[in-house]
Design a protein around this motif. Structure first.
Motif, PDB file in Angstrom:
ATOM      1  N   HIS A  76       0.762  -1.287   0.074  1.00  0.00           N
ATOM      2  CA  HIS A  76      -0.014  -0.116  -0.011  1.00  0.00           C
ATOM      3  C   HIS A  76       0.897   1.156   0.085  1.00  0.00           C
ATOM      4  CE1 HIS A  76      -3.440  -2.479   1.114  1.00  0.00           C
ATOM      5  NE2 HIS A  76      -4.320  -1.399   0.905  1.00  0.00           N
ATOM      6  N   CYS A  77       2.054   1.157   0.895  1.00  0.00           N
ATOM      7  CA  CYS A  77       2.838   2.468   1.139  1.00  0.00           C
ATOM      8  C   CYS A  77       3.379   2.849  -0.244  1.00  0.00           C
ATOM      9  CB  CYS A  77       4.004   2.121   2.054  1.00  0.00           C
ATOM     10  SG  CYS A  77       3.954   3.412   3.095  1.00  0.00           S
ATOM     11  N   LEU A  78       4.164   1.833  -0.715  1.00  0.00           N
ATOM     12  CA  LEU A  78       4.806   2.095  -2.066  1.00  0.00           C
ATOM     13  C   LEU A  78       3.642   2.495  -3.166  1.00  0.00           C
ATOM     14  CD1 LEU A  78       7.674   2.174  -3.699  1.00  0.00           C
ATOM     15  CD2 LEU A  78       7.158  -0.216  -4.364  1.00  0.00           C
ATOM     16  N   ALA A  79       2.704   1.822  -3.302  1.00  0.00           N
ATOM     17  CA  ALA A  79       1.807   2.019  -4.368  1.00  0.00           C
ATOM     18  C   ALA A  79       1.337   3.738  -4.367  1.00  0.00           C
ATOM     19  CB  ALA A  79       0.622   1.382  -4.146  1.00  0.00           C
ATOM     20  N   VAL A  80       0.927   4.141  -3.129  1.00  0.00           N
ATOM     21  CA  VAL A  80       0.634   5.571  -2.991  1.00  0.00           C
ATOM     22  C   VAL A  80       1.915   6.563  -3.167  1.00  0.00           C
ATOM     23  CG1 VAL A  80      -0.053   7.463  -1.419  1.00  0.00           C
ATOM     24  CG2 VAL A  80      -0.835   4.923  -0.893  1.00  0.00           C
ATOM     25  N   THR A  81       3.170   6.301  -2.505  1.00  0.00           N
ATOM     26  CA  THR A  81       4.195   7.062  -2.693  1.00  0.00           C
ATOM     27  C   THR A  81       4.739   7.373  -4.207  1.00  0.00           C
ATOM     28  OG1 THR A  81       5.601   5.546  -1.944  1.00  0.00           O
ATOM     29  CG2 THR A  81       4.810   7.128  -0.077  1.00  0.00           C
ATOM     30  N   ALA A  82       4.626   5.988  -4.655  1.00  0.00           N
ATOM     31  CA  ALA A  82       5.162   6.073  -6.287  1.00  0.00           C
ATOM     32  C   ALA A  82       4.238   6.788  -7.032  1.00  0.00           C
ATOM     33  CB  ALA A  82       5.660   4.634  -6.440  1.00  0.00           C
ATOM     34  N   ALA A  83       2.928   6.224  -7.119  1.00  0.00           N
ATOM     35  CA  ALA A  83       1.691   6.888  -7.859  1.00  0.00           C
ATOM     36  C   ALA A  83       1.749   8.298  -7.557  1.00  0.00           C
ATOM     37  CB  ALA A  83       0.535   6.165  -7.446  1.00  0.00           C
ATOM     38  N   ALA A  84       2.414   8.836  -6.515  1.00  0.00           N
ATOM     39  CA  ALA A  84       2.110  10.594  -6.285  1.00  0.00           C
ATOM     40  C   ALA A  84       3.035  10.999  -7.285  1.00  0.00           C
ATOM     41  CB  ALA A  84       2.071  10.675  -4.849  1.00  0.00           C
ATOM     42  N   LEU A  85       4.240  10.404  -7.512  1.00  0.00           N
ATOM     43  CA  LEU A  85       5.350  10.974  -8.236  1.00  0.00           C
ATOM     44  C   LEU A  85       5.007  11.480  -9.844  1.00  0.00           C
ATOM     45  CD1 LEU A  85       8.111   8.631  -7.034  1.00  0.00           C
ATOM     46  CD2 LEU A  85       7.816  10.968  -6.242  1.00  0.00           C
ATOM     47  N   LYS A  86       5.512  12.492 -10.180  1.00  0.00           N
ATOM     48  CA  LYS A  86       5.552  12.818 -11.614  1.00  0.00           C
ATOM     49  C   LYS A  86       6.316  11.752 -12.579  1.00  0.00           C
ATOM     50  CE  LYS A  86       6.933  16.592 -14.600  1.00  0.00           C
ATOM     51  NZ  LYS A  86       7.926  17.366 -14.584  1.00  0.00           N
ATOM     52  N   ASN A  87       5.337  11.271 -13.504  1.00  0.00           N
ATOM     53  CA  ASN A  87       6.056  10.693 -14.567  1.00  0.00           C
ATOM     54  C   ASN A  87       5.934   9.143 -14.009  1.00  0.00           C
ATOM     55  OD1 ASN A  87       6.307  12.516 -16.216  1.00  0.00           O
ATOM     56  ND2 ASN A  87       8.445  12.945 -15.740  1.00  0.00           N
ATOM     57  N   VAL A  88       5.545   8.818 -13.111  1.00  0.00           N
ATOM     58  CA  VAL A  88       5.453   7.190 -12.569  1.00  0.00           C
ATOM     59  C   VAL A  88       3.829   6.612 -12.810  1.00  0.00           C
ATOM     60  CG1 VAL A  88       6.171   5.599 -10.826  1.00  0.00           C
ATOM     61  CG2 VAL A  88       7.454   7.825 -11.209  1.00  0.00           C
TER      62      VAL A  88
END
Ligand code: NAI
Length: 401
Positions: free
Chosen positions: A17-29
């Motif tokens: 869950h944690c990686l999914a949110v933090t990565a999806a919040a990044l530009k271009n990811v």
């Protein structure tokens, strides 16, 4: 992230869950999520719908913030999950890794980065065998999860309780890769500035740094002479540590250090200096939480991060009994201590205390890994010890360096 990329997050628990949110919040990811556990993918996908997942982030200064990210796909279909993916993050307990390797194998394209997050002991050995048919890939092993985290509401909300400052990682590449970005830089870009990924020179060192050595000796020391009678209350786990448990943990850690030293004696080019004693590790990593660091026992007893943490127990008629199937044994023996024992065996280091703990633990798990002092039990093949993959010497285990 400077370049457009897509990652696959494998798993459906706290870390995923944690990686999914933090990565999806990044530009271009873009983020794909694949979970193969029961109906988790469908449940998660239904819950998220057209919305996103949110994380409540608490940083070490106590400040809180919100991050929201929307995954592109949540599925249990490996073909769809792997489409266009540059990196695959394994964010599940080690016992579940093999099924993800098996699932992605057919769809993995050359130059994919595989990240064990955390890898836990033996990840590389399993990856080398599982990805034999793939020409070029890189494996990044993280010594732990980058955050302490827990799901608050499945599929929707996770609590991220602080970023680690530094995280040790090893990187190994199979074949002459041509990656979108150098693998370590890539992983750092996905995580953001914290934690800083510190490159450990070789994966054997990361294997020996595994914290899976902590739980089995504590369990053995506590329950080896238990009379089988249920208890009224669950005893404290770390803060309940006594002289015997402290001595067991110290000796196991000494054996790990001897193994590291012997590896370095046999191969001077392998830097093992990051493998430190568990007592020293506590003094460094929990320095702000420990009020008395005069001994290993004191470090554990006065560590506020351990307040209230108890032995894993299950309720039976008459009270509570230890739950020996909890991952402190079921994961930390076959994907921890047995792997370290296997590496020690490859370099000819004797590990009498580890052997005693494994011999006791395997009985509780109904397995046979060790016979006497040798890893020749019938269940070794179900562990991630190098011997399970036919690696029996130091040259075998570092063949991919
Ligand atoms: P978790 O306990 O939340 O993982 C549960 C997930 O694993 C399930 O949702 C499912 O997707 C998968 N799973 C569970 N049983 C399965 C099975 N039988 N077959 C297939 N998949 C199964 O784990 P979490 O908290 O995300 O941690 C991941 C790893 O990171 C673990 O090894 C943990 O020890 C380690 N870790 C976790 C920390 C944390 O704060 N959560 C901190 C440091 C390390």
């Amino acid at each position: 992230m400077e370049k457009q990329t897509r990652i696959l997050v494998c798993g459906g628990g706290n870390g995923a869950h944690c990686l999914a949110v933090t990565a999806a919040a990044l530009k271009n990811v873009e983020v794909h999520i694949m979970t193969l556990f029961k109906d988790e993918a469908k449940r998660w996908s239904d819950i998220v719908g057209d919305g996103g997942i949110s994380a409540e982030v608490t940083t070490s200064d106590g400040k809180k913030s919100e991050v929201t990210g929307k995954p592109r796909l949540i599925t249990n279909n490996p073909e769809a999950a792997m489409e266009g993916v540059d990196a695959v993050f394994f964010v599940v307990p080690a016992f579940a890794h093999q099924q993800y390797f098996d699932a992605i194998l057919k769809y993995i394209k050359p130059n994919t980065i595989i990240v064990g997050m955390p890898s836990q002991a033996g990840f590389e050995f399993q990856a080398f065998k599982s990805l034999k048919s793939v020409s070029t890939y890189a494996i990044i092993s993280m010594e732990s999860l980058p955050w302490a985290c827990r799901v608050v509401e499945f599929g929707k909300r996770v609590q991220l309780l602080g970023y680690k400052d530094v995280l040790g990682v090893s990187v190994v590449s199979a074949g002459k890769g041509n990656y979108k970005m150098p693998p370590l830089e890539y992983a750092q870009a996905i995580l953001g500035p914290k934690p800083h990924l510190e490159l450990i020179q070789n994966y054997l060192a990361v294997n020996l740094m595994a914290k899976s050595i902590v739980h089995p000796p504590i369990l053995y020391g506590k329950w080896k002479d238990w009379d089988g009678k249920p208890l009224e209350e669950a005893p404290l786990f770390y803060q309940g540590i006594d002289d015997i448990q402290e001595s067991l943990l110290t000796k196991v850690s000494d054996e790990v250090l001897e193994t590291a030293a012997e590896i370095n004696r046999q191969r001077k080019d392998l830097d093992m200096t990051k493998v430190i004693h568990i007592y020293d590790w506590y003094k460094v990593y929990y320095k702000d939480q420990i009020s008395d660091n005069s001994s290993l026992q004191a470090c554990m007893k006065t560590n506020s991060a351990y307040d209230g943490l108890i032995h894993p127990m299950k309720r039976v008629e008459g009270g509570l009994v230890p739950d020996f199937n909890y991952r402190y044994l079921s994961e930390d023996i076959p994907f921890g201590l047995v792997v370290i024992k296997g590496i020690a065996e490859c370099v000819g280091v004797k590990t009498p205390t580890m052997d005693t703990v494994i011999a006791w633990g395997q009985k509780k798990l109904g397995k046979e890994y060790i016979i006497g002092s040798s890893l020749t039990g019938k269940d070794v093949s179900s562990t991630r010890a190098p011997q399970a993959y036919g690696f029996n010497t130091l040259e075998d285990v570092i063949g991919h360096l």
